[in-house]
Design a protein around this motif. Structure first.
Motif, PDB file in Angstrom:
ATOM      1  N   ALA A  75       0.824  -1.205   0.000  1.00 51.51           N
ATOM      2  CA  ALA A  75       0.000   0.000   0.000  1.00 51.51           C
ATOM      3  C   ALA A  75       0.859   1.257   0.000  1.00 51.51           C
ATOM      4  O   ALA A  75       0.440   2.306  -0.513  1.00 51.51           O
ATOM      5  CB  ALA A  75      -0.944  -0.009   1.202  1.00 51.51           C
TER       6      ALA A  75
ATOM      7  N   SER B 287      -4.446   2.111  -1.549  1.00 48.14           N
ATOM      8  CA  SER B 287      -5.472   1.299  -0.897  1.00 48.14           C
ATOM      9  C   SER B 287      -5.633  -0.065  -1.558  1.00 48.14           C
ATOM     10  O   SER B 287      -5.452  -0.212  -2.770  1.00 48.14           O
ATOM     11  CB  SER B 287      -6.804   2.052  -0.940  1.00 48.14           C
ATOM     12  OG  SER B 287      -7.826   1.311  -0.334  1.00 48.14           O
ATOM     13  N   GLU B 288      -5.994  -1.038  -0.748  1.00 48.13           N
ATOM     14  CA  GLU B 288      -6.258  -2.435  -1.090  1.00 48.13           C
ATOM     15  C   GLU B 288      -5.029  -3.326  -1.132  1.00 48.13           C
ATOM     16  O   GLU B 288      -5.154  -4.550  -1.030  1.00 48.13           O
ATOM     17  CB  GLU B 288      -6.994  -2.605  -2.440  1.00 48.13           C
ATOM     18  CG  GLU B 288      -8.447  -2.214  -2.417  1.00 48.13           C
ATOM     19  CD  GLU B 288      -8.647  -0.856  -3.022  1.00 48.13           C
ATOM     20  OE1 GLU B 288      -8.456  -0.714  -4.240  1.00 48.13           O
ATOM     21  OE2 GLU B 288      -8.977   0.078  -2.281  1.00 48.13           O
TER      22      GLU B 288
ATOM     23  N   TYR C 275      -8.232  11.461   1.618  1.00 45.56           N
ATOM     24  CA  TYR C 275      -9.553  11.127   1.110  1.00 45.56           C
ATOM     25  C   TYR C 275     -10.549  12.176   1.590  1.00 45.56           C
ATOM     26  O   TYR C 275     -10.488  12.641   2.738  1.00 45.56           O
ATOM     27  CB  TYR C 275      -9.987   9.746   1.602  1.00 45.56           C
ATOM     28  CG  TYR C 275      -9.317   8.603   0.882  1.00 45.56           C
ATOM     29  CD1 TYR C 275     -10.011   7.857  -0.069  1.00 45.56           C
ATOM     30  CD2 TYR C 275      -7.998   8.263   1.145  1.00 45.56           C
ATOM     31  CE1 TYR C 275      -9.400   6.798  -0.732  1.00 45.56           C
ATOM     32  CE2 TYR C 275      -7.378   7.219   0.487  1.00 45.56           C
ATOM     33  CZ  TYR C 275      -8.086   6.493  -0.453  1.00 45.56           C
ATOM     34  OH  TYR C 275      -7.475   5.451  -1.110  1.00 45.56           O
TER      35      TYR C 275
ATOM     36  N   THR D 154      -3.893   9.454   5.300  1.00 44.59           N
ATOM     37  CA  THR D 154      -3.082   8.325   5.734  1.00 44.59           C
ATOM     38  C   THR D 154      -1.652   8.537   5.251  1.00 44.59           C
ATOM     39  O   THR D 154      -1.411   9.195   4.239  1.00 44.59           O
ATOM     40  CB  THR D 154      -3.593   6.981   5.174  1.00 44.59           C
ATOM     41  OG1 THR D 154      -3.353   6.938   3.758  1.00 44.59           O
ATOM     42  CG2 THR D 154      -5.075   6.791   5.449  1.00 44.59           C
TER      43      THR D 154
ATOM     44  N   ARG E 223      -6.553   0.062   3.833  1.00 40.99           N
ATOM     45  CA  ARG E 223      -7.603  -0.102   2.830  1.00 40.99           C
ATOM     46  C   ARG E 223      -8.712   0.887   3.146  1.00 40.99           C
ATOM     47  O   ARG E 223      -9.281   0.871   4.239  1.00 40.99           O
ATOM     48  CB  ARG E 223      -8.181  -1.513   2.826  1.00 40.99           C
ATOM     49  CG  ARG E 223      -9.200  -1.724   1.689  1.00 40.99           C
ATOM     50  CD  ARG E 223      -9.955  -3.022   1.808  1.00 40.99           C
ATOM     51  NE  ARG E 223     -10.911  -3.018   2.896  1.00 40.99           N
ATOM     52  CZ  ARG E 223     -12.130  -2.477   2.819  1.00 40.99           C
ATOM     53  NH1 ARG E 223     -12.530  -1.856   1.727  1.00 40.99           N
ATOM     54  NH2 ARG E 223     -12.941  -2.543   3.853  1.00 40.99           N
ATOM     55  N   ALA E 224      -8.984   1.769   2.208  1.00 38.90           N
ATOM     56  CA  ALA E 224     -10.064   2.729   2.393  1.00 38.90           C
ATOM     57  C   ALA E 224     -11.403   2.004   2.391  1.00 38.90           C
ATOM     58  O   ALA E 224     -11.612   1.082   1.590  1.00 38.90           O
ATOM     59  CB  ALA E 224     -10.038   3.774   1.281  1.00 38.90           C
TER      60      ALA E 224
ATOM     61  N   PRO F 177     -10.473   3.813   7.756  1.00 38.03           N
ATOM     62  CA  PRO F 177      -9.761   2.829   6.937  1.00 38.03           C
ATOM     63  C   PRO F 177      -9.257   1.666   7.785  1.00 38.03           C
ATOM     64  O   PRO F 177      -8.981   1.815   8.978  1.00 38.03           O
ATOM     65  CB  PRO F 177      -8.589   3.627   6.358  1.00 38.03           C
ATOM     66  CG  PRO F 177      -8.379   4.740   7.324  1.00 38.03           C
ATOM     67  CD  PRO F 177      -9.735   5.089   7.854  1.00 38.03           C
TER      68      PRO F 177
END
Length: 785
Positions: free
Chosen positions: A158, A163-164, A460, A466, A492-493, A536
């Protein structure tokens, strides 16, 4: 064959020197260079085995040797730790099943196409399947024959990609320059006589000036349904339920092109898929109070038949400045539209006037991503950086009135049976923006030791900022031994679907109209019941490994990994006075005031720890008469455990354990995916014949029945294919997946009954990692030019 086809090594000195000019042509054709990978570093393509983090490279030849027309199913057969069950009677999930990596969630894996972020599906998996409560990428929107290779990064990333990227990354690289055109047709069926599959794929490649190219892939896939349901004793022993693969048709298109002009290269790729699919809900018997005998004298099976459209378009330009600095600007637009239709059904509350077909509404997810990257090598070192601007939009559109309305015929539930329609009250249009700034620095302290560092700051618009970092070390102890380690933080959002999904229904209770269902976290009912804006998920990741290359023929690696994730997002249990006996009087009054019988919303609920090990062994050998042998073996063990449960909202008066962790949820997180897996892919090639064997072991996994944990035994499967070159550009392949017709352990073999069936109507767990179709045999013909 294309530029990515396998060629074979002769000796270590040849491979290491990379100087081939004085070698005979027949020897050059037998040299296999190391697999290259783009993912994991912004410094450009490099040898996968020399990377600071574990990377697997799956070639087009391997993907096609599985006999599958689906990219997701092909990866299931080749990538250890890649899990993609085939759920049934699970609403929309039947038609776009999720996949996972290392036992984590579908939305904790980042998918790239040619290094560019691919959008997720708009479908929220909202039933009791693997991946419950998440929205993942639909890999089957990508034509298999457009793919050159798949790079699997097994590490938290990340800090590099955003994200993810917690469980890892899949980078799907489309075929580029140097491939010949070809057409492929194939067909097969299971030994039960169902599940007939037909596919036709055409790949056209046009070389352009200056190593440019324009490639087009078009495909039509027809995957017929399978059914492994048992007889229904309540309906005279008839098999009236559908439990198996959906009946699915896909029309796919991929276009990929580059046109170099000096030091500047414009490029683009487009992917499009239109899918029609059909699968059943639960059967309604003739005498059921859910049936209207005047419409269905023998009962009915509601059919959920969505239309799914998915499009990705990327355009960009990259170049090289005079000082050696590389730059790349790109814009990607992605959209997934999931439109629900229900047929052979009825709205019971409308009585005999009910229609039997319904438009139940749609979900849509759109993502636009603007990237700017820059990198430069300075001696043995390099630095890279960039910016990313991303906009996401999630929408729910209502269905036709009959799909959600509450009629006057009876005190009954509103809407179409099988899948009730989205009502105007469920309509959502939510947008957010994300802004990222990232850097990647690699320092080669010596020829043996390098340090790779990365940092990424993101903001975000819906939850804030973050900051994540990564440190990776690579040390070549000697010519044959590479030591590597990495430590990183990630996140992760929360998806827009988790924050804003809404699906409610109503029923009459005397003179009162009551509502129940899912609410977005910003809905007044959810807020009154303690919902807050989602935070998140945050992760910490560590990998330590070793790579051994004692010869040009043999490579072995071992990597131990550890991933902690805090604030994992889950849907609550059903919040009602009836289901939660200790629900506070204040919460009961909130439900009464809003006319709500029960509610569900998403919350940051738990923390987990995943630990495991990856082992990989690759061996290749050149034999007499130009024969070649290659083995790729892999094993993974991973275990996920819940380490913390966050406090429940005080207004509810219940413990989070009661609110979230009913037994099936704990088992779903900790035991529903195989604890370990083993794969051994073998290819033996002669002049005109290729033989491929693929041995798989799927480890134990668990489910629940009547609140008790049920563990299912491990199973072995064997896939086989023989491909014969009839002429220079004509190849006929015959093969089988699950050659010896293995089935997962049935509920009855464990002494339990299915949680979604009172009898043996549903004989297998939906968590079965290789499905429950048995053996599948196929033919495939490829003609090139």
């Amino acid at each position: 064959m294309g530029a990515g086809d396998v060629v074979w090594a002769v000796d270590r000195a040849v491979q290491d020197s990379k100087v081939y000019y004085d070698r005979p042509l027949e020897e050059l054709l037998r040299i296999e260079t190391q697999a290259k990978a783009e993912v994991g570093s912004r410094g450009g393509s490099r040898d996968a085995l020399d990377a600071e983090v574990p990377i697997d490279v799956i070639t087009a030849a391997q993907l096609q040797s599985t006999g599958q027309s689906s990219l997701q199913r092909a990866l299931t057969m080749l990538v250890v730790g890649f899990n993609a069950p085939r759920p049934s009677i699970a609403d929309g999930t039947d038609h776009a099943p999720p996949f996972t990596l290392r036992g984590l969630n579908p939305d904790q894996v980042l998918v790239l196409v040619n290094g560019k972020r691919l959008h997720q599906s708009s479908l929220l998996h909202n039933n009791g399947t693997v991946g419950r409560g998440s929205s993942g990428v639909d890999l089957d929107t990508i034509p298999l024959y457009a793919v050159e290779r798949v790079e699997v990064l097994r590490d938290g990333a990340a800090a590099q990609y955003g994200s993810e990227a917690i469980a890892g990354i899949l980078n799907i690289v489309l075929k580029g320059y140097g491939y010949g055109s070809h057409a492929t047709v194939g067909a097969g069926r299971t030994t039960k006589g169902d599940g007939t599959q037909r596919h036709a794929d055409v790949f056209l490649s046009q070389p352009l000036a200056g190593d440019g190219f324009l490639n087009l892939t078009a495909a039509l896939h027809d995957r017929g349904p399978t059914n492994r349901a048992g007889p229904d004793p309540a309906d005279g022993g008839r098999i009236n339920t559908h439990f198996g693969d959906a009946d699915t048709q896909d029309a796919l298109l991929a276009i990929h092109g580059e046109l170099p002009h000096g030091d500047v290269t414009p490029y683009f790729h487009v992917l499009h898929d239109t899918r029609r699919s059909s699968a059943g809900a639960f059967y309604r018997t003739a005498n059921s109070d859910r049936n209207i005998p005047a419409i269905y004298p023998d009962g009915f099976l509601p059919l959920i038949e969505p239309k799914i459209t998915d499009t990705t378009a990327t355009g960009g330009v990259r170049g090289l400045w005079a000082d050696g600095t590389r730059w790349d600007w790109s814009l990607t637009h992605g959209q997934n539209d999931y439109h629900f239709y229900v047929n052979h059904s009825l709205n019971r509350s409308m009585g005999a006037s009910s229609p039997t077909s319904f438009d139940s509404g749609a979900t849509r997810y759109t993502q636009q991503t603007l990237n700017g990257d820059i990198s430069k090598r300075v001696g043995r070192h390099y630095w890279a950086g960039g910016v990313e601007l991303r906009r996401e939009h999630y929408r729910i559109t209502p269905g036709e009135p009959a799909s959600y309305r509450l009629g006057q015929d009876l005190p009954w539930y509103a809407g179409s049976q099988g899948f009730g329609g989205f009502s105007p009250e469920n309509a959502v249009s939510a947008t957010r923006d994300a802004y990222s700034l990232y850097g990647d620095w690699k320092y080669s302290l010596s020829e043996r030791l390098s340090i790779d560092t990365a940092a990424r700051a993101e903001r975000y618009s819906d939850f804030g900022s973050t900051l994540n970092g990564k440190l990776a070390l690579r040390y070549r102890a000697n010519e044959d031994t590479l030591l590597r380690a990495s430590a990183s933080t990630g996140f992760r959002a929360p998806s827009l679907s988790q924050s804003h999904f809404s699906s409610t229904a109503s029923y009459r209770d005397g003179d009162s109209l009551m509502t129940f269902g899912n609410y977005g976290v910003d809905h007044p009912v959810a807020r009154a019941l303690g919902a807050t804006a989602l935070k998140p998920e945050e992760s910490q990741h560590l990998t330590v490994g070793i790579v051994l290359q004692p010869s040009s023929q043999l490579t072995a690696s071992a990597d131990v990994f550890w991933t902690d994730i805090a604030d994992r997002i889950l849907p609550t249990g059903y919040i009602s006075a009836g289901s939660l006996q200790s629900l506070s009087p204040q919460a009961v009054e909130i439900l009464r005031q809003h006319g709500v019988e029960g509610a569900v919303y998403f919350t940051n609920a738990i923390a987990t720890r995943t630990r495991g090990i990856d082992l990989r062994l690759e061996y290749r050998q050149s034999l007499e008469n130009s024969a070649r042998l290659k083995w790729v073996g892999a094993y993974q063990y991973s275990k996920t455990a819940i380490t913390q449960v966050n406090p429940a909202p005080s207004v509810l008066g219940v413990d989070m354990m009661d609110l979230i962790l009913e037994p099936f949820v704990r088992v779903l997180i900790e035991g529903a995916q195989p604890r370990d897996a083993f794969k051994l892919w073998t290819q033996y090639s002669m002049r005109d014949v290729d033989v491929v064997l693929n041995l798989n072991r799927f480890g134990k996994y668990s489910s629940t029945a009547n609140y008790d944990k049920v563990t299912f035994a491990a199973r072995w499967t064997l896939d086989a294919e023989v491909a014969y070159r009839l002429a220079k550009d004509v190849t006929l392949a015959v093969g089988a997946t699950n050659l010896f017709d293995a089935y997962p352990q049935a509920w009855g073999e464990t002494g339990a009954k299915s949680v979604i069936s009172s009898g043996d109507i549903v004989p297998y767990s939906q968590y079965a990692p290789f499905g429950y179709n048995g053996a599948y045999y196929y033919l495939r013909l490829t003609v090139g030019w």
